[in-house]
Design an enzyme around this catalytic site. Structure first.
Site, mmCIF file in Angstrom:
data_model
loop_
_atom_site.group_PDB
_atom_site.id
_atom_site.type_symbol
_atom_site.label_atom_id
_atom_site.label_comp_id
_atom_site.label_asym_id
_atom_site.label_seq_id
_atom_site.Cartn_x
_atom_site.Cartn_y
_atom_site.Cartn_z
ATOM 1 C CG HIS A 1 44.838 44.758 43.596
ATOM 2 N ND1 HIS A 1 44.727 43.608 42.836
ATOM 3 C CD2 HIS A 1 46.161 45.054 43.641
ATOM 4 C CE1 HIS A 1 45.931 43.221 42.459
ATOM 5 N NE2 HIS A 1 46.826 44.079 42.920
ATOM 6 C CB CYS B 1 37.249 38.152 49.809
ATOM 7 S SG CYS B 1 37.125 37.786 48.035
#
Lengths: 334, 334
Positions: free
Chosen positions: B164, B47
């Site tokens: 991801h 993040c």
């Protein structure tokens, strides 16, 4: 530094990822709800009392009026027992009608057992059932290969608790068999020796990856194990087809298999696992190059996109460490 | 009657088990706790705000002072970025030092997105990052193959929520690549045509298994799909190596990939899945016989002992039905 090792039979590479390495005890399964099963479950189709539910019974071992091991047809077979084997070619596509045999071996009357907790005699009965069905099924001219396997636990692909294994007899030689056989032939042609016999000889010499030795069998972690605690049980005698095993060998395999599964059960707290018997296609009985064996794959890790994308496996446990860990697990005498 | 179909590239057989067949909607994932993620999670290493945690950043796409896509080293790499590639032979064993590149593509600053929910522009940025890293990494002479893949969800092998994907560049050509290439060469030598081009042509003609067509790509369910909703996205142009894709192709692939993933997301309620890009080994750039593609494997079924023991798969959904189902899924316009 991580290390890549190649499986001598499949030629697949495994990456031993030292940066991610775990100690063997890190694979111990946490306790789960539902770990205690009842000895008898009235609505289980495999429990005594529900024998009629599954219909025909191609094989059974009895002890007086009680059964010990039963073979029954799979209620939801992947293959159809009736029909002709028809091979079709449609442009680039190849199709075969899905005929074959798909059976369940109910391993024990008790709902709450697993081979790790059974007596050696119980496990011997299971193996005798495997062999007998193998002998009978191979007579079917539509069959090319017989796959005997066990799924234990949900991540190993079963939701049925009652101890059972399966036989699937298929109308084609799987490509995976062809690949292994081609490699085995190549090695034999090159050296005059069976690659499995050679592998076994090397493992016995080094001892590093041996888990258990018995009179007729050797259990060890493969040099290029695809996953932690991946195990092979090889017969010492060069035999290509599982059904050629003698009574003495099956009795000894019962001891070896039960002990190895008990080491996994007590050492890793009842992990989910699969095992399968790798035998030669049914058109052959004996060859100089192929050697049957039993492969156990505990489901202590997950395969992901890397494995799908490469056919390689990332193993976070060194085979030598897993073998040491399992050698050291004591199992209670039943 | 069940049907066996053979994958034209891998030669693996899949059993289409009509007795166990499920309707496509039976694969819809039940709702889970934890399905709603926060848009930002302060302790997530991917993040914004935690950029320093992962160190070097070989590639990044920025928009003013905010990043859109970042490539970072994997914190627990399966392969070591430094060191020499050394191949050893020890008796029957083959070993290679585990050098290579293992990186993570952080796909978006937001914690709660997945490509199915991103804009096409966002997905295009991810694909540009893939291509750029592919181009850079292939210059490393130790590298033989580059595997780009994504794991989405726990049963697909990830516990990291933040969107991801990964790149693993390995110091050896995986045996799986060799097998596919050998088959592709055999077909080319026999017919003078690329097997993938031929497959694509046939699929476009029949239309039965097509999920989506765009200007440069075609998404379809393989004829011998190994599992339900297994999907291939083929470029229409014959290109062997993914990094040879043009800007126009990547923009169009972004649309195709996003739309197909959104169809899975809305149609099956956010199933776990893997995808991987199948490209040629890095020593080659162009061949007449190999054609790169993207494979998506939703994790809606489990592989078990039969799959381990045979290399064959039991699929409980006909490709034609899965394709029809996905064609009919409407996705919201973002």
């Amino acid at each position: 530094m991580p290390e890549l090792r190649q499986n001598v039979i499949t030629k697949d590479w495994a990456i031993f990822a030292t940066e991610r390495a775990k100690r063997p005890h890190e694979f111990i399964r946490p306790d789960r709800q539902n770990d205690r099963l009842p000895a008898h479950k009235p609505d289980c189709p495999f429990c005594p009392g529900n024998e009629d539910f599954l219909g025909a019974e191609p094989f059974c071992i009895r002890d007086g009026d009680r059964w010990r091991v039963r073979v029954v047809p799979n209620k939801y077979p992947a293959l159809s027992a009736t029909g002709e084997r028809i091979r079709k070619v449609e442009g680039i596509h190849r199709i075969i009608s899905g005929v074959g045999i798909h059976e369940v071996i109910v391993e024990h009357p008790r709902h709450d057992l697993t081979p790790a907790l059974m007596s050696i005699e119980d496990v011997r009965n299971i193996l005798i059932a495997y062999r007998q069905r193998y002998i009978d099924i191979r007579k079917d001219p539509r069959i090319e290969a017989i796959v005997i396997f066990k799924n234990h636990g949900e991540s190993a692909g079963t939701s049925i608790e009652h101890p059972h294994s399966q036989i699937a007899a298929i109308p084609v030689v799987p490509h995976q068999f062809r690949v292994r056989i081609d490699e085995a032939i190549r090695y034999f042609d090159d050296t005059g020796e069976c690659i499995f016999c050679r592998n076994l000889r090397d493992e016995l010499e080094s001892q590093e990856r041996i888990v258990l030795e018995s009179e007729h069998f050797v259990a060890f972690i493969p040099y290029a194990a695809l996953s932690p605690f991946h195990l092979w049980i090889y017969p010492r005698r060069h035999v290509s087809s599982f059904d050629q095993s003698t009574d003495a060998e099956l009795a000894d395999l019962a001891y070896t298999l039960k002990t190895v599964l008990a080491k996994l059960y007590y050492g890793l707290n009842n992990p989910d696992f699969n095992y399968t018997i790798r035998s030669i296609p049914t058109d052959e009985t004996y060859t100089d190059y192929f050697h049957w064996y039993l492969a156990i794959v505990p489901r202590v890790s997950k395969s992901a996109g890397f494995e799908i994308g490469s056919g390689m496996y990332i193993n976070t446990s060194m085979p030598e460490d897993s073998a040491q860990f399992l050698r050291d697990v004591d199992i209670p005498v039943l």
